[in-house]
Scaffold this motif. Structure first.
Motif, PDB file in Angstrom:
ATOM      1  N   SER A  31     -46.128 -52.208  60.915  1.00 36.44           N
ATOM      2  CA  SER A  31     -46.022 -51.410  59.994  1.00 36.44           C
ATOM      3  C   SER A  31     -47.888 -51.271  59.869  1.00 36.44           C
ATOM      4  N   ARG A  33     -49.961 -51.646  58.157  1.00 29.39           N
ATOM      5  CA  ARG A  33     -50.750 -52.700  57.209  1.00 29.39           C
ATOM      6  C   ARG A  33     -50.379 -54.468  58.409  1.00 29.39           C
ATOM      7  N   ASN A  34     -49.383 -54.643  58.573  1.00 29.28           N
ATOM      8  CA  ASN A  34     -49.056 -55.991  59.027  1.00 29.28           C
ATOM      9  C   ASN A  34     -49.898 -56.208  60.856  1.00 29.28           C
ATOM     10  N   ALA A  36     -52.443 -54.708  61.086  1.00 28.11           N
ATOM     11  CA  ALA A  36     -53.642 -54.820  60.362  1.00 28.11           C
ATOM     12  C   ALA A  36     -53.938 -56.524  60.520  1.00 28.11           C
ATOM     13  N   GLU A  37     -53.182 -56.912  60.104  1.00 17.87           N
ATOM     14  CA  GLU A  37     -53.421 -58.384  59.642  1.00 17.87           C
ATOM     15  C   GLU A  37     -53.801 -58.795  60.149  1.00 17.87           C
ATOM     16  N   ILE A  43     -56.762 -52.073  57.060  1.00 13.49           N
ATOM     17  CA  ILE A  43     -56.180 -51.449  57.573  1.00 13.49           C
ATOM     18  C   ILE A  43     -57.091 -50.700  57.967  1.00 13.49           C
ATOM     19  N   ARG A  47     -56.355 -47.319  61.170  1.00 12.08           N
ATOM     20  CA  ARG A  47     -56.804 -46.015  60.828  1.00 12.08           C
ATOM     21  C   ARG A  47     -57.216 -45.006  61.852  1.00 12.08           C
ATOM     22  N   HIS A  53     -48.213 -43.356  63.374  1.00  9.37           N
ATOM     23  CA  HIS A  53     -47.957 -44.710  63.654  1.00  9.37           C
ATOM     24  C   HIS A  53     -47.551 -44.484  65.007  1.00  9.37           C
TER      25      HIS A  53
END
Length: 205
Positions: A31, A33-34, A36-37, A43, A47, A53
């Motif tokens: 995802s 979020r994942n 980005a982490e 995040i 983007r 995605h």
């Protein structure tokens, strides 16, 4: 002064983060979020470089294709170098081995390829990349077999188009099985099966 960011380097760093997440946890875990982490970014930064995605995943997979292509090109250049039949045969097998999961790097690439191929069945945005990867492999197999035929290492009547499809299917099938059950398909066994297949081609009338 604000930090100057190289957009191409940032996109490559995000692509590498995608590949690490997919290799570790599967495509469904990649995802925004994942990723980005994993990349150590906000995040919003991810983007900023990727509209959605699918664009993110396709870019990451193309980055993977480029990574493999650079390694394979070195073998292609080596294969084109003058040499005896036995030397050319060994170089050709070394090139083909790049498509098998014989070490940690190639095993991870195999896991990523399988994830892409599986997801492309239900995600149209990924399908062109999966087909391109397969098509590139098939073209390379044709190149290797045609070169072997022209150099006299393979029979003059060899059906290159058919045998390239068989060889591609063999390599892709071995790759899948080696990822699925590595204890049954260790590197030595993968090399043995590839070598055996190539020997059967040399023995064709």
């Amino acid at each position: 002064m604000p930090k100057i960011v190289d957009p191409r380097a940032r996109r490559r760093a995000v692509a590498e983060a995608v590949l690490r997440v997919v290799a570790r946890s599967g495509l469904e875990a990649a995802s925004l979020r994942n990723v980005a982490e994993e990349a150590g970014l906000a995040i919003g930064s991810v983007r900023h470089y990727f509209g959605d995605h699918d664009e993110l995943v396709v870019f990451a997979m193309r980055h993977l294709v480029d990574r493999v292509d650079q390694r394979v090109r070195a073998h292609v250049d080596h294969l084109r170098a003058p040499g005896s039949g036995g030397g050319r045969r060994a170089r050709a097998e070394e090139l083909l081995e790049e498509f098998l999961p014989l070490d940690d790097t190639r095993h991870e690439e195999a896991v990523l390829w399988i994830a892409l191929a599986t997801a492309s069945r239900v995600r149209p945005g990924l399908r062109p990349c999966a087909l391109e990867l397969h098509g590139n492999t098939l073209l390379l197999m044709e190149h290797v077999l045609r070169g072997g035929r022209e150099s006299g290492g393979l029979p003059a009547g060899l059906d290159v188009a058919t045998e390239a499809r068989r060889l591609t299917a063999l390599v892709e099938g071995l790759t899948f099985q080696a990822v699925l059950q590595p204890e049954a398909y260790p590197p030595d066994e993968l090399r043995r099966l590839l070598h055996h297949h190539l020997e059967t081609l040399r023995e064709k009338a």
